[in-house]
Design a protein around this motif. Structure first.
Motif, PDB file in Angstrom:
ATOM      1  N   TYR A   1     -73.582   0.487  51.636  1.00 43.62           N
ATOM      2  CA  TYR A   1     -74.605  -0.292  52.347  1.00 43.62           C
ATOM      3  C   TYR A   1     -74.156  -0.566  53.786  1.00 43.62           C
ATOM      4  CZ  TYR A   1     -76.215  -1.365  47.572  1.00 43.62           C
ATOM      5  OH  TYR A   1     -76.644  -1.292  46.281  1.00 43.62           O
ATOM      6  N   PHE A   2     -72.885  -0.916  53.938  1.00 44.29           N
ATOM      7  CA  PHE A   2     -72.340  -1.166  55.277  1.00 44.29           C
ATOM      8  C   PHE A   2     -72.498   0.074  56.151  1.00 44.29           C
ATOM      9  CE2 PHE A   2     -68.729  -0.521  58.144  1.00 44.29           C
ATOM     10  CZ  PHE A   2     -68.823  -1.642  58.955  1.00 44.29           C
ATOM     11  N   MET A   3     -72.175   1.243  55.610  1.00 40.57           N
ATOM     12  CA  MET A   3     -72.290   2.490  56.353  1.00 40.57           C
ATOM     13  C   MET A   3     -73.723   2.736  56.806  1.00 40.57           C
ATOM     14  SD  MET A   3     -69.954   4.881  53.825  1.00 40.57           S
ATOM     15  CE  MET A   3     -70.894   6.318  54.281  1.00 40.57           C
ATOM     16  N   VAL A   4     -74.646   2.584  55.887  1.00 43.55           N
ATOM     17  CA  VAL A   4     -76.058   2.869  56.177  1.00 43.55           C
ATOM     18  C   VAL A   4     -76.602   1.927  57.244  1.00 43.55           C
ATOM     19  CG1 VAL A   4     -78.403   2.787  55.222  1.00 43.55           C
ATOM     20  CG2 VAL A   4     -76.553   3.870  53.919  1.00 43.55           C
ATOM     21  N   TYR A   5     -76.338   0.633  57.086  1.00 46.71           N
ATOM     22  CA  TYR A   5     -76.918  -0.346  58.015  1.00 46.71           C
ATOM     23  C   TYR A   5     -76.192  -0.377  59.360  1.00 46.71           C
ATOM     24  CZ  TYR A   5     -79.744  -1.945  54.112  1.00 46.71           C
ATOM     25  OH  TYR A   5     -80.653  -2.009  53.079  1.00 46.71           O
ATOM     26  N   ALA A   6     -74.914  -0.041  59.379  1.00 48.67           N
ATOM     27  CA  ALA A   6     -74.204   0.064  60.655  1.00 48.67           C
ATOM     28  C   ALA A   6     -74.783   1.223  61.471  1.00 48.67           C
ATOM     29  CB  ALA A   6     -72.708   0.272  60.425  1.00 48.67           C
ATOM     30  N   PHE A   7     -75.097   2.322  60.795  1.00 44.59           N
ATOM     31  CA  PHE A   7     -75.729   3.450  61.479  1.00 44.59           C
ATOM     32  C   PHE A   7     -77.162   3.121  61.872  1.00 44.59           C
ATOM     33  CE2 PHE A   7     -78.505   7.216  61.091  1.00 44.59           C
ATOM     34  CZ  PHE A   7     -78.019   7.961  62.157  1.00 44.59           C
TER      35      PHE A   7
ATOM     36  N   ILE B   1     -77.026 -10.581  54.304  1.00 44.85           N
ATOM     37  CA  ILE B   1     -78.387 -10.724  53.786  1.00 44.85           C
ATOM     38  C   ILE B   1     -78.420 -10.382  52.301  1.00 44.85           C
ATOM     39  CG2 ILE B   1     -80.733  -9.771  53.875  1.00 44.85           C
ATOM     40  CD1 ILE B   1     -80.278  -9.331  56.897  1.00 44.85           C
ATOM     41  N   ILE B   2     -77.785  -9.255  51.939  1.00 38.84           N
ATOM     42  CA  ILE B   2     -77.839  -8.754  50.569  1.00 38.84           C
ATOM     43  C   ILE B   2     -77.072  -9.645  49.596  1.00 38.84           C
ATOM     44  CG2 ILE B   2     -77.169  -6.829  49.064  1.00 38.84           C
ATOM     45  CD1 ILE B   2     -77.514  -5.027  51.621  1.00 38.84           C
ATOM     46  N   TYR B   3     -75.863 -10.083  49.995  1.00 38.26           N
ATOM     47  CA  TYR B   3     -74.984 -10.766  49.050  1.00 38.26           C
ATOM     48  C   TYR B   3     -74.929 -12.281  49.218  1.00 38.26           C
ATOM     49  CZ  TYR B   3     -73.331  -6.135  47.774  1.00 38.26           C
ATOM     50  OH  TYR B   3     -73.267  -4.840  47.322  1.00 38.26           O
TER      51      TYR B   3
END
Length: 244
Positions: free
Chosen positions: A15-21, A59-61
């Motif tokens: 998730y971090f990878m996707v949202y950072a991009f 937001i997610i956690y």
């Protein structure tokens, strides 16, 4: 460490990878729309802005488990991401003597670090992440085989953390050059001997050039007027010296 916990940590990292991009893409479009082009405003060399990845993980956690009510998601995201942005801005300026973004020209801003407009947009983004994006990203990560997910994250980790180390080293050189430039300028301003003053100004110019070289990858930053300010200072001292 049990298998389920490892899997959940891998999901969180994905998730971090996707949202950072995704944050890198959105920010580049948002900042560059007036110039009708994409602007790379990332801190690092690669296509990612970690603050957006961290913000979405919050937001997610943190936010979503509290409430899935759209208004509360908006309000909690508004507050938490504003605090994250303010603290990040303060830390980067404190560490690197740089103002990474500046909202001083926008209404209802706090020290130019956060403003009502951007915080509101973050709140709207929180709703979009919670009720639209995250379900899609969650389904995507479940679809990826474990071995593939492990490989993707391993490659990303090598690239990302190498970038972190490289950029950190570059920024240390940048800060040292900036501090040397400031010291040489101060000496030139207070020096009465014209020969020594000229030497200090030469050293200041050399430090300025080194500072520019070590900040080439920072060209996309929203507020980067420091080089111009120091260059003007050098010209002002030179002009003052030559007019004597």
């Amino acid at each position: 460490m049990n298998h389920e916990l490892v899997l959940q940590l891998m999901y969180a990292y994905f998730y971090f990878m996707v949202y950072a991009f995704g944050g890198w893409v959105v920010q580049g479009l948002y900042v560059g729309y007036k110039q009708h082009r994409f602007l790379n405003t990332g801190f690092y060399h690669g296509p990612y802005v970690p603050i957006f990845g961290v913000g979405c993980l919050l937001i997610i956690y943190v936010i979503d488990p509290i409430s899935m009510n759209p208004f509360l998601v908006f309000l909690n995201t508004f507050v938490i991401t504003s605090v994250l942005e303010y603290v990040t801005s303060w830390y980067l300026q404190k560490k690197y003597h740089r103002l990474w973004w500046n909202y001083s020209d926008k209404p209802f801003n706090i020290h130019g670090r956060v403003c009502l407009l951007n915080s509101t947009l973050y709140g709207v983004a929180g709703i979009a992440v919670t009720f639209w994006l995250q379900p899609l990203v969650h389904d995507l990560v479940l679809w990826i085989p474990f071995a593939w997910l492990l490989g993707i994250e391993a490659v990303y980790s090598v690239v990302f953390w190498s970038d972190v180390v490289l950029t950190t080293l570059e920024m240390h050189e940048h800060v040292h050059a900036l501090e040397a430039l400031h010291a040489h300028l101060q000496k030139a301003l207070h020096e009465t001997n014209d020969k020594l003053k000229a030497e200090y100004l030469t050293q200041a110019r050399q430090s300025l050039e080194k500072m520019k070289q070590t900040s080439q990858h920072l060209k996309g930053f929203v507020s980067q007027k420091l080089e111009e300010g120091y260059e003007n200072s050098i010209h002002t001292v030179l002009k003052h010296t030559s007019s004597k």
